[in-house]
Design a protein around this motif. Structure first.
Motif, PDB file in Angstrom:
ATOM      1  N   GLY A  97       0.807  -1.194   0.000  1.00  0.00           N
ATOM      2  CA  GLY A  97       0.000   0.000   0.000  1.00  0.00           C
ATOM      3  C   GLY A  97       0.846   1.253   0.000  1.00  0.00           C
ATOM      4  N   HIS A  98       0.207   2.368  -0.239  1.00  0.00           N
ATOM      5  CA  HIS A  98       0.879   3.669  -0.287  1.00  0.00           C
ATOM      6  C   HIS A  98       1.434   4.055   1.080  1.00  0.00           C
ATOM      7  CE1 HIS A  98      -1.755   3.811  -3.823  1.00  0.00           C
ATOM      8  NE2 HIS A  98      -0.822   4.582  -4.336  1.00  0.00           N
ATOM      9  N   GLY A  99       2.566   4.752   1.059  1.00  0.00           N
ATOM     10  CA  GLY A  99       3.182   5.209   2.306  1.00  0.00           C
ATOM     11  C   GLY A  99       3.539   4.040   3.193  1.00  0.00           C
ATOM     12  N   ASN A 100       3.163   4.128   4.444  1.00  0.00           N
ATOM     13  CA  ASN A 100       3.446   3.050   5.393  1.00  0.00           C
ATOM     14  C   ASN A 100       2.187   2.252   5.727  1.00  0.00           C
ATOM     15  OD1 ASN A 100       5.550   5.484   6.401  1.00  0.00           O
ATOM     16  ND2 ASN A 100       6.386   3.454   6.022  1.00  0.00           N
ATOM     17  N   TYR A 101       1.288   2.166   4.783  1.00  0.00           N
ATOM     18  CA  TYR A 101       0.053   1.400   4.954  1.00  0.00           C
ATOM     19  C   TYR A 101       0.358  -0.032   5.381  1.00  0.00           C
ATOM     20  CZ  TYR A 101      -4.130  -1.219   3.539  1.00  0.00           C
ATOM     21  OH  TYR A 101      -5.193  -2.070   3.502  1.00  0.00           O
ATOM     22  N   ALA A 102       1.218  -0.700   4.634  1.00  0.00           N
ATOM     23  CA  ALA A 102       1.493  -2.118   4.899  1.00  0.00           C
ATOM     24  C   ALA A 102       2.161  -2.330   6.251  1.00  0.00           C
ATOM     25  CB  ALA A 102       2.358  -2.700   3.782  1.00  0.00           C
ATOM     26  N   THR A 103       3.201  -1.570   6.537  1.00  0.00           N
ATOM     27  CA  THR A 103       3.886  -1.766   7.816  1.00  0.00           C
ATOM     28  C   THR A 103       3.050  -1.234   8.977  1.00  0.00           C
ATOM     29  OG1 THR A 103       5.196   0.240   7.382  1.00  0.00           O
ATOM     30  CG2 THR A 103       6.238  -1.906   6.893  1.00  0.00           C
ATOM     31  N   GLY A 104       2.133  -0.325   8.707  1.00  0.00           N
ATOM     32  CA  GLY A 104       1.185   0.104   9.737  1.00  0.00           C
ATOM     33  C   GLY A 104       0.254  -1.031  10.118  1.00  0.00           C
ATOM     34  N   ILE A 105      -0.249  -1.740   9.115  1.00  0.00           N
ATOM     35  CA  ILE A 105      -1.085  -2.917   9.397  1.00  0.00           C
ATOM     36  C   ILE A 105      -0.258  -3.980  10.097  1.00  0.00           C
ATOM     37  CG2 ILE A 105      -2.285  -4.866   8.323  1.00  0.00           C
ATOM     38  CD1 ILE A 105      -3.520  -2.903   6.391  1.00  0.00           C
ATOM     39  N   GLU A 106       0.974  -4.165   9.650  1.00  0.00           N
ATOM     40  CA  GLU A 106       1.851  -5.151  10.298  1.00  0.00           C
ATOM     41  C   GLU A 106       2.034  -4.826  11.781  1.00  0.00           C
ATOM     42  OE1 GLU A 106       6.179  -7.197   9.490  1.00  0.00           O
ATOM     43  OE2 GLU A 106       5.947  -5.074   9.002  1.00  0.00           O
ATOM     44  N   SER A 107       2.238  -3.554  12.096  1.00  0.00           N
ATOM     45  CA  SER A 107       2.412  -3.119  13.477  1.00  0.00           C
ATOM     46  C   SER A 107       1.169  -3.427  14.311  1.00  0.00           C
ATOM     47  CB  SER A 107       2.716  -1.617  13.507  1.00  0.00           C
ATOM     48  OG  SER A 107       2.712  -1.127  14.807  1.00  0.00           O
ATOM     49  N   THR A 108       0.001  -3.159  13.754  1.00  0.00           N
ATOM     50  CA  THR A 108      -1.256  -3.430  14.448  1.00  0.00           C
ATOM     51  C   THR A 108      -1.438  -4.924  14.678  1.00  0.00           C
ATOM     52  OG1 THR A 108      -2.269  -1.460  13.476  1.00  0.00           O
ATOM     53  CG2 THR A 108      -3.766  -3.155  14.329  1.00  0.00           C
ATOM     54  N   VAL A 109      -1.170  -5.711  13.662  1.00  0.00           N
ATOM     55  CA  VAL A 109      -1.313  -7.172  13.773  1.00  0.00           C
ATOM     56  C   VAL A 109      -0.355  -7.725  14.823  1.00  0.00           C
ATOM     57  CG1 VAL A 109      -0.946  -9.354  12.545  1.00  0.00           C
ATOM     58  CG2 VAL A 109      -2.252  -7.506  11.463  1.00  0.00           C
ATOM     59  N   LYS A 110       0.882  -7.226  14.834  1.00  0.00           N
ATOM     60  CA  LYS A 110       1.859  -7.691  15.833  1.00  0.00           C
ATOM     61  C   LYS A 110       1.375  -7.380  17.247  1.00  0.00           C
ATOM     62  CE  LYS A 110       6.183  -7.828  13.282  1.00  0.00           C
ATOM     63  NZ  LYS A 110       7.488  -7.212  13.051  1.00  0.00           N
ATOM     64  N   LEU A 111       0.806  -6.200  17.425  1.00  0.00           N
ATOM     65  CA  LEU A 111       0.298  -5.808  18.733  1.00  0.00           C
ATOM     66  C   LEU A 111      -0.845  -6.718  19.174  1.00  0.00           C
ATOM     67  CD1 LEU A 111       0.328  -3.685  21.068  1.00  0.00           C
ATOM     68  CD2 LEU A 111      -1.398  -2.456  19.760  1.00  0.00           C
ATOM     69  N   LEU A 112      -1.746  -7.039  18.246  1.00  0.00           N
ATOM     70  CA  LEU A 112      -2.934  -7.817  18.584  1.00  0.00           C
ATOM     71  C   LEU A 112      -2.718  -9.324  18.565  1.00  0.00           C
ATOM     72  CD1 LEU A 112      -5.536  -5.774  16.521  1.00  0.00           C
ATOM     73  CD2 LEU A 112      -5.206  -5.722  18.994  1.00  0.00           C
ATOM     74  N   ALA A 113      -1.901  -9.808  17.640  1.00  0.00           N
ATOM     75  CA  ALA A 113      -1.804 -11.260  17.453  1.00  0.00           C
ATOM     76  C   ALA A 113      -0.374 -11.787  17.463  1.00  0.00           C
ATOM     77  CB  ALA A 113      -2.477 -11.650  16.136  1.00  0.00           C
ATOM     78  N   GLY A 114       0.603 -10.913  17.601  1.00  0.00           N
ATOM     79  CA  GLY A 114       1.989 -11.363  17.635  1.00  0.00           C
ATOM     80  C   GLY A 114       2.621 -11.598  16.279  1.00  0.00           C
ATOM     81  N   GLY A 115       1.936 -11.307  15.199  1.00  0.00           N
ATOM     82  CA  GLY A 115       2.476 -11.499  13.857  1.00  0.00           C
ATOM     83  C   GLY A 115       1.776 -12.615  13.112  1.00  0.00           C
ATOM     84  N   LEU A 116       2.056 -12.681  11.818  1.00  0.00           N
ATOM     85  CA  LEU A 116       1.423 -13.673  10.957  1.00  0.00           C
ATOM     86  C   LEU A 116       2.477 -14.361  10.103  1.00  0.00           C
ATOM     87  CD1 LEU A 116      -1.579 -11.520   9.648  1.00  0.00           C
ATOM     88  CD2 LEU A 116      -1.631 -13.230  11.464  1.00  0.00           C
ATOM     89  N   ASN A 117       2.569 -15.668  10.213  1.00  0.00           N
ATOM     90  CA  ASN A 117       3.483 -16.433   9.366  1.00  0.00           C
ATOM     91  C   ASN A 117       2.922 -16.517   7.960  1.00  0.00           C
ATOM     92  OD1 ASN A 117       5.310 -16.979  11.450  1.00  0.00           O
ATOM     93  ND2 ASN A 117       4.126 -18.764  12.103  1.00  0.00           N
ATOM     94  N   GLY A 118       3.783 -16.372   6.971  1.00  0.00           N
ATOM     95  CA  GLY A 118       3.353 -16.488   5.582  1.00  0.00           C
ATOM     96  C   GLY A 118       2.757 -15.218   5.010  1.00  0.00           C
ATOM     97  N   VAL A 119       2.849 -14.116   5.760  1.00  0.00           N
ATOM     98  CA  VAL A 119       2.316 -12.833   5.294  1.00  0.00           C
ATOM     99  C   VAL A 119       3.453 -11.823   5.261  1.00  0.00           C
ATOM    100  CG1 VAL A 119       0.669 -10.967   5.741  1.00  0.00           C
ATOM    101  CG2 VAL A 119       0.054 -13.334   6.303  1.00  0.00           C
ATOM    102  N   SER A 120       3.589 -11.127   4.141  1.00  0.00           N
ATOM    103  CA  SER A 120       4.618 -10.086   3.995  1.00  0.00           C
ATOM    104  C   SER A 120       3.940  -8.737   3.857  1.00  0.00           C
ATOM    105  CB  SER A 120       5.463 -10.357   2.747  1.00  0.00           C
ATOM    106  OG  SER A 120       6.095 -11.606   2.844  1.00  0.00           O
ATOM    107  N   PHE A 121       4.616  -7.699   4.301  1.00  0.00           N
ATOM    108  CA  PHE A 121       4.066  -6.347   4.273  1.00  0.00           C
ATOM    109  C   PHE A 121       5.029  -5.463   3.486  1.00  0.00           C
ATOM    110  CE2 PHE A 121       2.484  -8.562   7.941  1.00  0.00           C
ATOM    111  CZ  PHE A 121       1.141  -8.215   7.982  1.00  0.00           C
ATOM    112  N   ILE A 122       4.562  -4.914   2.363  1.00  0.00           N
ATOM    113  CA  ILE A 122       5.421  -4.131   1.472  1.00  0.00           C
ATOM    114  C   ILE A 122       4.831  -2.735   1.314  1.00  0.00           C
ATOM    115  CG2 ILE A 122       6.380  -3.952  -0.852  1.00  0.00           C
ATOM    116  CD1 ILE A 122       6.158  -7.050  -0.998  1.00  0.00           C
TER     117      ILE A 122
END
Length: 134
Positions: free
Chosen positions: A1-26
């Motif tokens: 996604g544009h800007g830091n959309y992807a790593t922003g979602i990654e940050s939220t997911v890490k906070l809530l679920a500890g991360g996701l295997n098999g998912v990349s954030f670009i």
């Protein structure tokens, strides 16, 4: 996604679920062009046969580059946009046991996003009745 959309979602997911295997954030940042984004996409999926891209905006550069890749690749690639964190997290946590197609996964993410998109409605409390219900 544009800007830091992807790593922003990654940050939220890490906070809530500890991360996701098999998912990349670009991220698609201001110092990149279509070619550099396409290269990042290509490098990221080189070892995968089934891929689902989750982009921020319909018709934006990340979406268009993912679509181009889906059309030029012999891999099973599906492209979505507008999905929310809840759907990404829910599906991401199920990836280890998911054995369907990339299309089925993409459809599931979109369906979950639609179901999780709501408007909170205020409802007035009903006045309590003195009757006994009979």
């Amino acid at each position: 996604g544009h800007g830091n959309y992807a790593t922003g979602i990654e940050s939220t997911v890490k906070l809530l679920a500890g991360g996701l295997n098999g998912v990349s954030f670009i991220d698609f940042t201001g110092d990149m062009d279509e070619n550099s984004l396409n290269k990042k996409f290509s490098d990221e999926i080189k070892n995968d046969d089934k891929v689902v891209f989750i982009c921020d905006l319909l018709g934006g550069t990340p979406f268009k580059e993912a679509v181009k890749l889906s059309m030029s690749s012999n891999k099973e690639i599906n492209v979505t946009c507008g999905c929310n964190v809840g759907s990404i997290m829910e599906v991401g946590l199920q990836l280890a046991t998911f054995d369907g197609s990339a299309k089925e996964l993409a459809d599931k993410i979109v369906s979950l996003s639609k179901n999780q998109t709501k408007v909170f409605e205020h409802k007035s409390a009903e006045p309590e009745s003195d009757e006994d219900g009979i």
